[in-house]
Motif scaffolding. Sequence first.
Motif, short mmCIF file in Angstrom:
data_model
loop_
_atom_site.label_atom_id
_atom_site.label_comp_id
_atom_site.label_asym_id
_atom_site.label_seq_id
_atom_site.Cartn_x
_atom_site.Cartn_y
_atom_site.Cartn_z
N HIS A 1 0.81 -1.22 0.00
CA HIS A 1 0.00 0.00 0.00
C HIS A 1 0.85 1.28 0.00
CE1 HIS A 1 -3.63 -2.37 0.47
NE2 HIS A 1 -2.97 -3.07 1.37
N ALA A 2 2.16 1.14 -0.20
CA ALA A 2 3.08 2.28 -0.23
C ALA A 2 2.86 3.20 0.98
CB ALA A 2 2.94 3.06 -1.55
N ILE A 3 2.82 2.58 2.15
CA ILE A 3 2.58 3.34 3.39
C ILE A 3 3.86 4.09 3.75
CG2 ILE A 3 2.05 3.17 5.85
CD1 ILE A 3 0.46 0.60 5.19
N GLU A 4 3.71 5.39 3.90
CA GLU A 4 4.83 6.25 4.28
C GLU A 4 4.51 6.96 5.58
OE1 GLU A 4 7.75 6.43 2.75
OE2 GLU A 4 7.12 5.06 1.15
N GLY A 5 5.52 7.13 6.43
CA GLY A 5 5.35 7.92 7.64
C GLY A 5 4.64 7.21 8.77
N CYS A 6 4.50 5.91 8.69
CA CYS A 6 3.80 5.16 9.73
C CYS A 6 4.65 4.04 10.31
CB CYS A 6 2.50 4.58 9.16
SG CYS A 6 1.13 5.73 9.22
N ASP A 7 5.95 4.16 10.23
CA ASP A 7 6.82 3.09 10.70
C ASP A 7 6.58 2.77 12.17
OD1 ASP A 7 7.86 2.78 8.20
OD2 ASP A 7 9.75 3.80 8.62
N GLU A 8 6.32 3.78 12.99
CA GLU A 8 6.09 3.53 14.41
C GLU A 8 4.83 2.68 14.62
OE1 GLU A 8 5.10 6.15 18.36
OE2 GLU A 8 6.57 6.99 16.96
N VAL A 9 3.78 3.00 13.89
CA VAL A 9 2.53 2.23 13.99
C VAL A 9 2.75 0.82 13.46
CG1 VAL A 9 0.13 2.07 13.23
CG2 VAL A 9 1.09 4.29 13.80
N LEU A 10 3.44 0.69 12.32
CA LEU A 10 3.71 -0.62 11.74
C LEU A 10 4.56 -1.48 12.69
CD1 LEU A 10 4.27 0.46 8.07
CD2 LEU A 10 2.50 -1.12 8.85
N ASP A 11 5.54 -0.86 13.34
CA ASP A 11 6.35 -1.60 14.32
C ASP A 11 5.49 -2.09 15.48
OD1 ASP A 11 8.66 -1.27 12.82
OD2 ASP A 11 9.40 0.42 14.02
N LYS A 12 4.59 -1.23 15.94
CA LYS A 12 3.69 -1.60 17.03
C LYS A 12 2.81 -2.78 16.61
CE LYS A 12 0.18 0.38 20.05
NZ LYS A 12 -0.61 1.56 20.40
N VAL A 13 2.26 -2.71 15.40
CA VAL A 13 1.42 -3.79 14.87
C VAL A 13 2.24 -5.07 14.75
CG1 VAL A 13 0.16 -4.59 12.83
CG2 VAL A 13 -0.19 -2.26 13.67
N ASN A 14 3.45 -4.97 14.22
CA ASN A 14 4.31 -6.14 14.05
C ASN A 14 4.58 -6.82 15.39
OD1 ASN A 14 6.03 -7.84 12.40
ND2 ASN A 14 7.74 -6.85 13.45
N ASN A 15 4.93 -6.03 16.40
CA ASN A 15 5.21 -6.59 17.73
C ASN A 15 3.97 -7.21 18.34
OD1 ASN A 15 7.91 -5.84 17.59
ND2 ASN A 15 7.56 -3.88 18.60
N ALA A 16 2.84 -6.53 18.21
CA ALA A 16 1.59 -7.05 18.78
C ALA A 16 1.21 -8.37 18.12
CB ALA A 16 0.47 -6.03 18.63
N LEU A 17 1.27 -8.43 16.79
CA LEU A 17 0.90 -9.67 16.09
C LEU A 17 1.83 -10.82 16.47
CD1 LEU A 17 0.09 -8.24 12.54
CD2 LEU A 17 -1.55 -9.13 14.22
N ALA A 18 3.11 -10.53 16.59
CA ALA A 18 4.07 -11.58 16.98
C ALA A 18 3.76 -12.07 18.40
CB ALA A 18 5.50 -11.04 16.90
N ASN A 19 3.42 -11.16 19.29
CA ASN A 19 3.08 -11.55 20.67
C ASN A 19 1.79 -12.36 20.71
OD1 ASN A 19 5.35 -10.35 21.78
ND2 ASN A 19 4.31 -8.41 22.15
N PHE A 20 0.79 -11.95 19.93
CA PHE A 20 -0.48 -12.70 19.87
C PHE A 20 -0.23 -14.11 19.36
CE2 PHE A 20 -2.79 -8.45 18.79
CZ PHE A 20 -2.69 -8.02 20.09
#
Length: 151
Positions: free
Chosen positions: A126-145
């Motif tokens: 989706h060519a997401i720009e400027g959301c690395d902090e949110v994406l990192d949070k999502v990545n960590n949450a999904l891995a923990n789940f």
Amino acid sequence: MNHIIKPVSFVIILLLSSLAHAADGLIVVQSNHGVTETADRLEAVLQDKGMKIMNRINHAAGAESAGMELRPTELVIFGNPKVGTPLMQCAQSVAADLPQKALIWEDEQGQVWLGYNDPAYLKARHAIEGCDEVLDKVNNALANFAEAATK
């Protein structure tokens, strides 16, 4: 000189094989439980973390209703607007991949797996720009789940 090239070549091959696996956009985690128990455990941890369960689909039951067979396969659809909305604000097209989904299935050998979309894949798709902090949070949450559901 040859001694350096061999380990470096091995590392490059290892990295490329990891990238090839990640290129499909799905992160896959082996489960120590059956499909139903893994899905139940995932739902429990999601609810505990304030996520909303949108739906749970039993694809094997659907196949059976059509007179076909499918190994145990369930899809859990979940999300939280506090997390999804900021991603959609960065790239509204990411809404096509939200809410999040986790697929739990049994393979031909009876091993159970849990897979979910890699946030890096969503970023690229989706060519997401400027959301690395949110994406990192999502990545960590999904891995923990996933870890909580499969261990």
